[in-house]
Design an enzyme around this catalytic site. Structure first.
Site, mmCIF file in Angstrom:
data_model
loop_
_atom_site.group_PDB
_atom_site.id
_atom_site.type_symbol
_atom_site.label_atom_id
_atom_site.label_comp_id
_atom_site.label_asym_id
_atom_site.label_seq_id
_atom_site.Cartn_x
_atom_site.Cartn_y
_atom_site.Cartn_z
ATOM 1 N N ASP A 195 8.489 -5.852 2.584
ATOM 2 C CA ASP A 195 9.816 -5.206 2.566
ATOM 3 C C ASP A 195 10.911 -6.191 2.968
ATOM 4 O O ASP A 195 11.696 -5.947 3.874
ATOM 5 C CB ASP A 195 9.818 -3.972 3.492
ATOM 6 C CG ASP A 195 9.512 -4.299 4.934
ATOM 7 O OD1 ASP A 195 8.783 -5.277 5.189
ATOM 8 O OD2 ASP A 195 10.028 -3.587 5.813
ATOM 9 N N GLU A 218 0.445 -7.282 15.546
ATOM 10 C CA GLU A 218 1.418 -8.190 16.178
ATOM 11 C C GLU A 218 1.037 -8.478 17.631
ATOM 12 O O GLU A 218 1.219 -9.596 18.124
ATOM 13 C CB GLU A 218 2.822 -7.582 16.099
ATOM 14 C CG GLU A 218 3.935 -8.546 16.484
ATOM 15 C CD GLU A 218 5.289 -7.990 16.081
ATOM 16 O OE1 GLU A 218 5.808 -8.395 15.025
ATOM 17 O OE2 GLU A 218 5.836 -7.142 16.827
ATOM 18 N N VAL A 221 0.853 -1.188 0.000
ATOM 19 C CA VAL A 221 0.000 0.000 0.000
ATOM 20 C C VAL A 221 0.891 1.241 0.000
ATOM 21 O O VAL A 221 1.920 1.274 0.688
ATOM 22 C CB VAL A 221 -0.934 -0.017 1.240
ATOM 23 C CG1 VAL A 221 -1.755 1.267 1.325
ATOM 24 C CG2 VAL A 221 -1.854 -1.237 1.194
ATOM 25 N N GLY A 222 0.493 2.251 -0.761
ATOM 26 C CA GLY A 222 1.291 3.483 -0.840
ATOM 27 C C GLY A 222 2.622 3.189 -1.508
ATOM 28 O O GLY A 222 2.671 2.561 -2.564
ATOM 29 N N LYS A 223 3.699 3.620 -0.884
ATOM 30 C CA LYS A 223 5.019 3.481 -1.516
ATOM 31 C C LYS A 223 5.617 2.080 -1.413
ATOM 32 O O LYS A 223 6.694 1.815 -1.938
ATOM 33 C CB LYS A 223 5.965 4.507 -0.904
ATOM 34 C CG LYS A 223 5.553 5.952 -1.227
ATOM 35 C CD LYS A 223 6.552 6.946 -0.702
ATOM 36 C CE LYS A 223 6.144 8.365 -1.080
ATOM 37 N NZ LYS A 223 6.924 9.370 -0.353
HETATM 38 N N1 UDP Z 1 2.609 -1.747 4.608
HETATM 39 C C1 UDP Z 1 2.208 -1.141 3.412
HETATM 40 N N2 UDP Z 1 2.089 0.219 3.355
HETATM 41 C C2 UDP Z 1 2.349 1.028 4.425
HETATM 42 C C3 UDP Z 1 2.770 0.429 5.641
HETATM 43 C C4 UDP Z 1 2.891 -0.971 5.686
HETATM 44 O O1 UDP Z 1 1.971 -1.835 2.422
HETATM 45 O O2 UDP Z 1 2.234 2.242 4.308
HETATM 46 C C5 UDP Z 1 2.662 -3.221 4.671
HETATM 47 C C6 UDP Z 1 3.876 -3.801 3.958
HETATM 48 O O3 UDP Z 1 3.541 -5.087 3.474
HETATM 49 C C7 UDP Z 1 4.887 -3.893 5.086
HETATM 50 C C8 UDP Z 1 3.993 -4.314 6.233
HETATM 51 O O4 UDP Z 1 2.758 -3.631 6.014
HETATM 52 O O5 UDP Z 1 5.903 -4.819 4.787
HETATM 53 C C9 UDP Z 1 4.522 -3.993 7.625
HETATM 54 O O6 UDP Z 1 4.927 -2.652 7.719
HETATM 55 P P1 UDP Z 1 6.469 -2.260 7.895
HETATM 56 O O7 UDP Z 1 7.306 -3.174 7.083
HETATM 57 O O8 UDP Z 1 6.606 -0.801 7.649
HETATM 58 O O9 UDP Z 1 6.696 -2.566 9.443
HETATM 59 P P2 UDP Z 1 8.114 -2.951 10.119
HETATM 60 O O10 UDP Z 1 8.503 -4.289 9.581
HETATM 61 O O11 UDP Z 1 9.088 -1.884 9.722
HETATM 62 O O12 UDP Z 1 7.781 -2.973 11.571
HETATM 63 MN MN MN Z 2 8.527 -4.892 7.493
#
Ligand code: UDP
Ligand code: MN
Length: 294
Positions: A151, A241, A61-63
């Site tokens: 990511d 989580e 979603v988004g970037k």
């Molecule tokens: N995600 C997304 N857009 C956003 C924020 C999160 O698509 O603006 C999804 C994406 O799949 C990402 C997951 O939610 O891998 C978890 O968020 P993020 O990786 O930012 O969390 P972190 O692993 O850094 O705690």
């Molecule tokens: Mn992540």
């Protein structure tokens, strides 16, 4: 003849597997999977007979669409190779889903979700959208479901040894700490609340999976719990989580996967992690998230 068969069997490397440096079983007696505790050839031959259909639920979603290409390309080389896999990509930018060459029996399905102004809504919303998608479509198309952060990049085999009714991954930051350090939700006002004297492990919400109906029960329950929280004007400390950890405390995973199944480029790889199967990328939080911050 009889004895030579036995010698052959017990000399074979597959029964020599094991690890002495780490715990390979939980205290409710299910496997805790590490490199060196299974034979990939044996595991694959068991699951190949079942030929399961495996769904990966992925949000971009988004970037976050920028992470799709490397995730899928590396997944094709390392994730359930030789098995049937469908990547369900939930996105608000379907035109940004890359064309990636997939192996036979593997597919991409793109599903629309709304854009978000808060990253917290995306991560928590995964429980809701997964519930809806399983109900409307995925149930007919898959036997197992994995929920994964986009990511990330696969570097090594992530295979059928990870399959069970409910498989959860130890969070790399807490697998050596005691329960007192786990970042569970500690406010009793939240549905994700866990009392100080309870808890087995702290699991990451960035990779987990299981049998479709078990996963459905889980995502539906966590979605409902987060709705109650929203009504009470509270958001669990680590969003979905926290709810996942609460659910898994009272509904134990049937397999626990070591932190090999989700490492992070932010952290040094310690001695007991013999392979990093998948790892989260370093990212510019402020730039990539709609409301910045971490
Ligand atoms: N995600 C997304 N857009 C956003 C924020 C999160 O698509 O603006 C999804 C994406 O799949 C990402 C997951 O939610 O891998 C978890 O968020 P993020 O990786 O930012 O969390 P972190 O692993 O850094 O705690
Ligand atoms: Mn992540």
């Amino acid at each position: 003849m009889f004895w030579s068969f036995f010698r052959l069997k017990y000399d074979s490397p597959s029964v020599m597997q094991g690890r002495r440096d780490v715990n390979c079983v939980t205290n409710w007696n299910v496997p805790l999977v590490w490199e060196g505790t299974f034979d990939p050839i044996v595991v694959d031959s068991i699951y190949k007979k079942l030929n399961p259909r495996i769904a990966v639920i992925l949000f971009a979603v988004g970037k976050y669409t920028r992470f799709l290409k490397a995730f899928i390309e590396s997944g094709e080389k390392n994730f359930m190779v030789g098995f049937r896999v469908t990547y369900y990509i939930f996105t608000d930018h379907k035109e940004e889903v890359p064309k990636v060459a997939l192996a036979t029996g593997r597919n991409i399905t793109v599903l629309p979700v709304p854009s978000a102004t808060r990253w917290q809504d995306v991560v928590l919303g995964r429980m809701k959208w997964a519930t809806i998608a399983i109900d409307q479509q995925v149930r007919r198309e898959a036997d197992y479901v994995f929920m994964m952060d986009v990511d990330s990049i696969f570097y090594h085999r992530f295979g059928a040894e990870s399959l069970s009714r409910l498989s959860a991954v130890l969070h790399r930051a807490f697998y050596k700490t005691t329960r007192a350090h786990f970042p569970y939700e500690r406010r009793p006002e939240s549905q994700a609340y866990i009392p100080a004297d309870e808890g087995d492990y702290y699991y990451t919400a960035a990779v987990w999976g299981g049998y479709l109906e078990d996963m459905y029960k889980l995502v539906k329950h966590c979605h409902e719990q987060s709705e109650i929280d929203a009504k009470n004007k509270i958001e669990a400390v680590w969003q979905e989580e926290s709810h996942l950890n609460k659910y898994l405390l009272y509904n134990k995973p049937t397999k626990v996967l070591s932190a090999e199944y989700l490492w992070s480029a932010y952290d040094k790889v310690p001695e007991d992690i013999k392979v990093v199967r998948i790892s989260q990328l370093v990212k510019n939080y402020a730039e990539v998230r709609p409301n910045g911050g971490n």
